[in-house]
Design a protein around this motif. Sequence first.
Motif, PDB file in Angstrom:
ATOM      1  N   ASN A   1      -2.210 -46.477 -28.211  1.00 17.89           N
ATOM      2  CA  ASN A   1      -3.095 -47.129 -29.135  1.00 17.89           C
ATOM      3  C   ASN A   1      -4.558 -46.509 -29.232  1.00 17.89           C
ATOM      4  O   ASN A   1      -4.687 -45.984 -28.402  1.00 17.89           O
ATOM      5  CB  ASN A   1      -2.912 -48.506 -28.982  1.00 17.89           C
ATOM      6  N   LYS A   2      -5.137 -47.002 -30.262  1.00 16.39           N
ATOM      7  CA  LYS A   2      -6.399 -46.563 -30.533  1.00 16.39           C
ATOM      8  C   LYS A   2      -6.452 -45.262 -30.798  1.00 16.39           C
ATOM      9  O   LYS A   2      -7.468 -44.536 -30.607  1.00 16.39           O
ATOM     10  CB  LYS A   2      -7.209 -46.991 -29.735  1.00 16.39           C
TER      11      LYS A   2
ATOM     12  N   ASP B   1      -7.166 -43.918 -33.481  1.00 14.05           N
ATOM     13  CA  ASP B   1      -8.316 -43.680 -34.642  1.00 14.05           C
ATOM     14  C   ASP B   1      -9.619 -43.245 -34.005  1.00 14.05           C
ATOM     15  O   ASP B   1     -10.519 -42.943 -34.565  1.00 14.05           O
ATOM     16  CB  ASP B   1      -8.333 -44.983 -35.475  1.00 14.05           C
TER      17      ASP B   1
ATOM     18  N   SER C   1      -2.505 -46.460 -34.321  1.00 14.26           N
ATOM     19  CA  SER C   1      -3.559 -47.438 -34.165  1.00 14.26           C
ATOM     20  C   SER C   1      -3.263 -48.626 -34.902  1.00 14.26           C
ATOM     21  O   SER C   1      -2.738 -48.594 -36.171  1.00 14.26           O
ATOM     22  CB  SER C   1      -4.719 -46.629 -35.078  1.00 14.26           C
TER      23      SER C   1
END
Length: 183
Positions: free
Chosen positions: A129-130, A132, A162
């Motif tokens: 995740n993240k 971005d 994301s």
Amino acid sequence: MGLFTWLWDWLLYLFWSTEMDVTIVGLQNAGKTSLVRVLAGQEFTVDSVPTVAFNKKEVKKGHVSIRCWDLGGQVKFRTMWERYCRDVNAIIFVVDASDRDAMSVAKDELHSLLEHETLNTIPLLVLANKSDLKEKLSVDEIIDALDLKKIVHREISCYGVSAKEETNLEAVLQWLVARSGKH
């Protein structure tokens, strides 16, 4: 949405609906709760409150209803992960792709969880995740950091996602729906 599309979706749900359970685990602040909120069609929020014990959220994708068990990632809750991972269609392990320092602990916790015989046949989806953020690990770096190639005798996939930008979430849902009839 047109009347025919609505009617078709309703008939699919009524006569051919499938339910599945997934458990979402990972260290604190990986973005598990934000991810579940966005998958369920809610807005992304920056100020998510840390999960205490667990949250349950339902996500609908076509004729599949996915019950998501979002478990707390703090040390005191990790001992209950295995119990909530039993008899689910898939385990989702979420890591913060921008937190290089947490990868060692995430690797240890993941491998410790998967050592339980009760979880031997359950597919694993690792979500970085993240994705971005600028200072993130690539999917290949996540695979190496978590030692995913050492996990054998189980289906495993890894995606960069994301929750904030909703990147790759459709692929996650498709992966889950494909496993709705398994386990």
